[in-house]
Each structure stands twice: as C-alpha cells, then as structure tokens.
Design a protein around this motif. Structure first.
Motif, PDB file in Angstrom:
ATOM      1  N   VAL A   1       0.835  -1.203   0.000  1.00 50.05           N
ATOM      2  CA  VAL A   1       0.000   0.000   0.000  1.00 50.05           C
ATOM      3  C   VAL A   1       0.869   1.252   0.000  1.00 50.05           C
ATOM      4  CG1 VAL A   1      -1.742   1.287   1.268  1.00 50.05           C
ATOM      5  CG2 VAL A   1      -1.892  -1.200   1.148  1.00 50.05           C
ATOM      6  N   GLY A   2       1.926   1.273   0.821  1.00 50.23           N
ATOM      7  CA  GLY A   2       2.827   2.422   0.862  1.00 50.23           C
ATOM      8  C   GLY A   2       3.536   2.641  -0.451  1.00 50.23           C
ATOM      9  N   TRP A   3       3.916   1.545  -1.109  1.00 50.65           N
ATOM     10  CA  TRP A   3       4.594   1.667  -2.396  1.00 50.65           C
ATOM     11  C   TRP A   3       3.631   2.194  -3.450  1.00 50.65           C
ATOM     12  CZ3 TRP A   3       3.647  -1.031  -6.987  1.00 50.65           C
ATOM     13  CH2 TRP A   3       4.590  -0.819  -7.990  1.00 50.65           C
ATOM     14  N   GLU A   4       2.408   1.695  -3.469  1.00 50.44           N
ATOM     15  CA  GLU A   4       1.414   2.183  -4.427  1.00 50.44           C
ATOM     16  C   GLU A   4       1.161   3.681  -4.219  1.00 50.44           C
ATOM     17  OE1 GLU A   4      -2.056  -0.177  -4.029  1.00 50.44           O
ATOM     18  OE2 GLU A   4      -1.135  -1.997  -4.826  1.00 50.44           O
ATOM     19  N   LYS A   5       1.138   4.108  -2.975  1.00 49.02           N
ATOM     20  CA  LYS A   5       0.936   5.524  -2.683  1.00 49.02           C
ATOM     21  C   LYS A   5       2.091   6.355  -3.235  1.00 49.02           C
ATOM     22  CE  LYS A   5       0.078   8.744   1.121  1.00 49.02           C
ATOM     23  NZ  LYS A   5      -0.072   8.876   2.596  1.00 49.02           N
ATOM     24  N   LYS A   6       3.298   5.817  -3.137  1.00 46.38           N
ATOM     25  CA  LYS A   6       4.459   6.529  -3.653  1.00 46.38           C
ATOM     26  C   LYS A   6       4.386   6.670  -5.172  1.00 46.38           C
ATOM     27  CE  LYS A   6       9.413   6.727  -2.706  1.00 46.38           C
ATOM     28  NZ  LYS A   6      10.546   6.035  -2.035  1.00 46.38           N
ATOM     29  N   VAL A   7       3.929   5.612  -5.859  1.00 46.10           N
ATOM     30  CA  VAL A   7       3.770   5.672  -7.311  1.00 46.10           C
ATOM     31  C   VAL A   7       2.723   6.710  -7.697  1.00 46.10           C
ATOM     32  CG1 VAL A   7       3.008   4.376  -9.340  1.00 46.10           C
ATOM     33  CG2 VAL A   7       4.520   3.295  -7.676  1.00 46.10           C
ATOM     34  N   ARG A   8       1.598   6.686  -6.998  1.00 45.12           N
ATOM     35  CA  ARG A   8       0.518   7.643  -7.303  1.00 45.12           C
ATOM     36  C   ARG A   8       0.952   9.079  -6.995  1.00 45.12           C
ATOM     37  NH1 ARG A   8      -4.203   5.233  -8.596  1.00 45.12           N
ATOM     38  NH2 ARG A   8      -4.431   3.011  -8.103  1.00 45.12           N
ATOM     39  N   ASN A   9       1.751   9.274  -5.951  1.00 47.13           N
ATOM     40  CA  ASN A   9       2.252  10.620  -5.644  1.00 47.13           C
ATOM     41  C   ASN A   9       3.166  11.129  -6.754  1.00 47.13           C
ATOM     42  OD1 ASN A   9       0.882  10.728  -3.226  1.00 47.13           O
ATOM     43  ND2 ASN A   9       2.629  10.103  -1.976  1.00 47.13           N
ATOM     44  N   LEU A  10       3.992  10.235  -7.308  1.00 46.30           N
ATOM     45  CA  LEU A  10       4.861  10.610  -8.419  1.00 46.30           C
ATOM     46  C   LEU A  10       4.040  11.047  -9.623  1.00 46.30           C
ATOM     47  CD1 LEU A  10       7.699  10.685  -9.766  1.00 46.30           C
ATOM     48  CD2 LEU A  10       7.343   8.282 -10.374  1.00 46.30           C
ATOM     49  N   ILE A  11       2.978  10.288  -9.921  1.00 43.64           N
ATOM     50  CA  ILE A  11       2.107  10.619 -11.051  1.00 43.64           C
ATOM     51  C   ILE A  11       1.373  11.931 -10.798  1.00 43.64           C
ATOM     52  CG2 ILE A  11       0.105   9.857 -12.381  1.00 43.64           C
ATOM     53  CD1 ILE A  11       0.991   6.968 -11.775  1.00 43.64           C
ATOM     54  N   GLN A  12       0.905  12.130  -9.556  1.00 47.22           N
ATOM     55  CA  GLN A  12       0.177  13.347  -9.227  1.00 47.22           C
ATOM     56  C   GLN A  12       1.071  14.577  -9.331  1.00 47.22           C
ATOM     57  OE1 GLN A  12      -2.970  13.590  -8.856  1.00 47.22           O
ATOM     58  NE2 GLN A  12      -3.107  15.737  -8.230  1.00 47.22           N
ATOM     59  N   GLU A  13       2.319  14.458  -8.903  1.00 49.25           N
ATOM     60  CA  GLU A  13       3.271  15.574  -9.016  1.00 49.25           C
ATOM     61  C   GLU A  13       3.497  15.926 -10.484  1.00 49.25           C
ATOM     62  OE1 GLU A  13       6.806  14.490  -6.994  1.00 49.25           O
ATOM     63  OE2 GLU A  13       5.883  14.467  -5.000  1.00 49.25           O
ATOM     64  N   PHE A  14       3.607  14.909 -11.333  1.00 45.52           N
ATOM     65  CA  PHE A  14       3.790  15.155 -12.769  1.00 45.52           C
ATOM     66  C   PHE A  14       2.563  15.861 -13.350  1.00 45.52           C
ATOM     67  CE2 PHE A  14       3.042  13.821 -17.140  1.00 45.52           C
ATOM     68  CZ  PHE A  14       4.247  14.142 -17.749  1.00 45.52           C
ATOM     69  N   LYS A  15       1.376  15.425 -12.938  1.00 50.74           N
ATOM     70  CA  LYS A  15       0.144  16.022 -13.452  1.00 50.74           C
ATOM     71  C   LYS A  15       0.035  17.483 -13.040  1.00 50.74           C
ATOM     72  CE  LYS A  15      -4.874  15.335 -13.566  1.00 50.74           C
ATOM     73  NZ  LYS A  15      -5.991  14.466 -13.127  1.00 50.74           N
ATOM     74  N   LEU A  16       0.357  17.791 -11.788  1.00 55.42           N
ATOM     75  CA  LEU A  16       0.288  19.176 -11.317  1.00 55.42           C
ATOM     76  C   LEU A  16       1.334  20.046 -11.996  1.00 55.42           C
ATOM     77  CD1 LEU A  16      -0.272  18.573  -7.481  1.00 55.42           C
ATOM     78  CD2 LEU A  16      -1.964  19.317  -9.176  1.00 55.42           C
ATOM     79  N   ASP A  17       2.474  19.456 -12.308  1.00 50.85           N
ATOM     80  CA  ASP A  17       3.575  20.215 -12.901  1.00 50.85           C
ATOM     81  C   ASP A  17       3.339  20.497 -14.380  1.00 50.85           C
ATOM     82  OD1 ASP A  17       6.069  21.467 -13.041  1.00 50.85           O
ATOM     83  OD2 ASP A  17       7.050  19.622 -13.672  1.00 50.85           O
ATOM     84  N   THR A  18       2.694  19.560 -15.096  1.00 50.16           N
ATOM     85  CA  THR A  18       2.562  19.680 -16.553  1.00 50.16           C
ATOM     86  C   THR A  18       1.145  19.986 -17.013  1.00 50.16           C
ATOM     87  OG1 THR A  18       2.165  17.300 -16.801  1.00 50.16           O
ATOM     88  CG2 THR A  18       4.461  18.053 -16.865  1.00 50.16           C
ATOM     89  N   GLY A  19       0.148  19.639 -16.222  1.00 55.94           N
ATOM     90  CA  GLY A  19      -1.236  19.815 -16.643  1.00 55.94           C
ATOM     91  C   GLY A  19      -1.715  18.765 -17.618  1.00 55.94           C
ATOM     92  N   VAL A  20      -0.934  17.719 -17.845  1.00 50.81           N
ATOM     93  CA  VAL A  20      -1.304  16.651 -18.768  1.00 50.81           C
ATOM     94  C   VAL A  20      -2.444  15.827 -18.159  1.00 50.81           C
ATOM     95  CG1 VAL A  20      -0.513  14.540 -19.912  1.00 50.81           C
ATOM     96  CG2 VAL A  20       0.990  16.531 -19.788  1.00 50.81           C
ATOM     97  N   ASP A  21      -3.419  15.479 -18.977  1.00 57.52           N
ATOM     98  CA  ASP A  21      -4.526  14.628 -18.538  1.00 57.52           C
ATOM     99  C   ASP A  21      -4.026  13.180 -18.456  1.00 57.52           C
ATOM    100  OD1 ASP A  21      -7.329  13.953 -17.970  1.00 57.52           O
ATOM    101  OD2 ASP A  21      -7.269  12.997 -19.935  1.00 57.52           O
ATOM    102  N   ILE A  22      -4.141  12.574 -17.287  1.00 59.17           N
ATOM    103  CA  ILE A  22      -3.557  11.243 -17.066  1.00 59.17           C
ATOM    104  C   ILE A  22      -4.638  10.256 -16.643  1.00 59.17           C
ATOM    105  CG2 ILE A  22      -1.812   9.921 -15.816  1.00 59.17           C
ATOM    106  CD1 ILE A  22      -0.310  12.465 -15.276  1.00 59.17           C
ATOM    107  N   HIS A  23      -4.659   9.120 -17.322  1.00 57.03           N
ATOM    108  CA  HIS A  23      -5.502   7.995 -16.919  1.00 57.03           C
ATOM    109  C   HIS A  23      -4.609   6.962 -16.240  1.00 57.03           C
ATOM    110  CE1 HIS A  23      -8.435   4.764 -16.938  1.00 57.03           C
ATOM    111  NE2 HIS A  23      -7.534   3.986 -17.542  1.00 57.03           N
ATOM    112  N   VAL A  24      -4.934   6.612 -14.998  1.00 54.34           N
ATOM    113  CA  VAL A  24      -4.104   5.694 -14.204  1.00 54.34           C
ATOM    114  C   VAL A  24      -4.911   4.449 -13.865  1.00 54.34           C
ATOM    115  CG1 VAL A  24      -2.736   5.406 -12.108  1.00 54.34           C
ATOM    116  CG2 VAL A  24      -2.852   7.641 -13.220  1.00 54.34           C
ATOM    117  N   ASP A  25      -4.325   3.289 -14.118  1.00 45.32           N
ATOM    118  CA  ASP A  25      -4.958   2.016 -13.775  1.00 45.32           C
ATOM    119  C   ASP A  25      -3.895   1.111 -13.163  1.00 45.32           C
ATOM    120  OD1 ASP A  25      -6.501  -0.201 -13.481  1.00 45.32           O
ATOM    121  OD2 ASP A  25      -6.800  -0.582 -15.622  1.00 45.32           O
TER     122      ASP A  25
END
Length: 271
Positions: free
Chosen positions: A145-169
C-alpha cells in the motif's frame, strides 16, 4: 524459535522417535501384544508418520524463515545501494551543477538571451538531481500500500507540474519483490521525465497490472513521437538505463510508435 533450533529438532526427532518406541515396545506387558517382528515393521512406520506430520511442518517453517532472511538481506542491499547512489549524486553531480550555477550568475551581465535559457535548463537539471537524492535517501515505505501511494504521488506531481490529462490504472496488491518495486518506480520516473522534456503530450495513460505469472507496466502518450534512428544514433541513456533495470529483474522493455501514440512496455512474465 530460530533457524538453529529448528535444525537441531529436525535432526534429533527421528532418533528420539525410535528411542522412545523401542523403549515402549520392549516392556514385558507390550511384548504380549506386539511381537519382535511386528515391532521391527512398525519402527519405520512411526518414523515416517512423525516425519510427514511434525518434521514436515518444521521444514516449512524453516523455509519461510530462510525466505524472510533472504528478503531482509535483499532490502538491506537495496538501501545500501540507494545510499551510495545518493552520496555520489550529492558529492559529484549536485555540487558540480551548483558551481556551474554560481559561475553562470557571474557571467549573466552579457546581453545574450541564451544565458537565461541556459540558466533555466540548468535549474531544472539541478532540481531533478536534488529530488532524486531526496527520493533515494528517504526510507522506502513498508508494504504494498505504501509503495502504491508513492507511485501515485509521483504521477500526481507530474500532473500538477505539466497539466497533462492522465488515466491511471494500477492493480492493487501486486506480488512484487522489493527490487521489482524499485525498478518500476525508477523506470516510471524516467519515462515521465522524458515525456515532460520531449513529448509535448496532452494525454497520458499509465497501466500496471498482473501479466500471466508476472506483471506489465504500460505508459502511452499522444505526444509528438520520436525518430527511432535518431534515438539509436544519440545513444539515448535514459532508455538504456530503463532497459538495463528491466533486465536486472528478468523483464523486457519495448518502446515503439503506433496509432499516433508512443508506447513504453516493461513486461515480466509470459508473452
């Protein structure tokens, strides 16, 4: 009970079984019911029954303890490697970038606008290295669970930084080793960095799922694409690093262009 105790118990259990059985069956009142020949046949039977009940459970427990010990050693080796890389980045790359930044500030009095572009690029590289050092020094979070949270945080930081629309599964509770988790996180970070720098993408898809007896990480973007020959000629280090990391955990990397989308697949398991 540690592994040393389990080894001694496994070693002495058959001997003790035979000892107590022989002691029991040679008593005078038992000999009236169990003859010597029958007792000789029953001796290996008792050893077999105890082996498949008690000793087999001890072997299972010993194997589990051995697996846990190997896992702890693997995690310790990963932590030591992370610390080594972080130290080398800090002592080498980060310090050199900082020195270049100081020297550039002293040279900015020239009116050439390219100084500002170079300064901006240098600052981005410096921030990327500092963030990498921070991620390497931070102790990895325990559990899936902690590792998955770290992956999602990385994706969220990228989304906030670039504004790219991201679909995550991301499939929850994947059975991954510590090295596989580190590899997936590192390759995903490198892929997002390349997309940020080169792709000019508007939409991005990130999928991480079980794949036969392994797993598959798929990253797709609708950016400007790439020239395979140009990548080969430029010795693209980011792609080569991802490929090397994938091979270290027994996975394969495929990077291709299809239907106006760039696909990055890292797969471990059957085809």
């Amino acid at each position: 009970m540690n592994d040393k105790h389990i080894k001694w118990i496994i070693l002495f259990t058959p001997t003790l079984v035979i000892f107590f059985w022989e002691l029991f069956r040679h008593q005078s009142h038992v000999l009236h019911y169990i003859s010597m020949d029958l007792g000789n046949w029953l001796s290996p039977l008792w050893v077999f029954l105890v082996t498949i009940t008690v000793v087999r459970k001890l072997f299972t427990r010993y194997d589990h303890m051995k697996y846990q010990l190997e896992k702890e050693r693997e995690e310790k080796a990963i932590l030591q490697e992370r610390e080594r890389i972080a130290r080398e980045l800090h002592d080498g790359t980060a310090q050199a970038l900082f020195l270049c930044s100081v020297q550039m500030n002293a040279m900015k009095e020239e009116s050439d606008p390219r100084w500002h572009e170079l300064e901006h690029s240098l600052r981005q590289v410096h921030d990327y290295v500092r963030n990498s050092i921070s991620h390497l020094k931070a102790p990895p979070q325990e559990g899936v669970v902690g590792w998955e949270k770290k992956v999602r945080n990385l994706i969220q930081e990228f989304k906030l930084d670039t504004g790219v629309d991201i679909h995550v599964d991301i499939e929850p509770n994947l059975d991954l080793t510590s090295k596989e988790k580190a590899t997936i996180l590192s390759c995903l970070q490198e892929a997002l960095t390349n997309i940020r720098k080169h792709a000019q993408a508007e939409h991005l898809s990130i999928t991480l799922k079980a794949h036969f007896k392994g797993w598959q990480l798929a990253v797709q973007d609708d950016g400007v694409g790439f020239d395979p020959q140009a990548i080969a000629d430029s010795h693209h280090f980011g792609l080569r690093i991802m490929e090397d990391r994938a091979q270290e955990v027994g996975a394969t990397l495929h990077f291709y262009r299809k239907d106006d989308r760039t696909h990055l697949l890292i797969t471990k398991g059957g085809n």
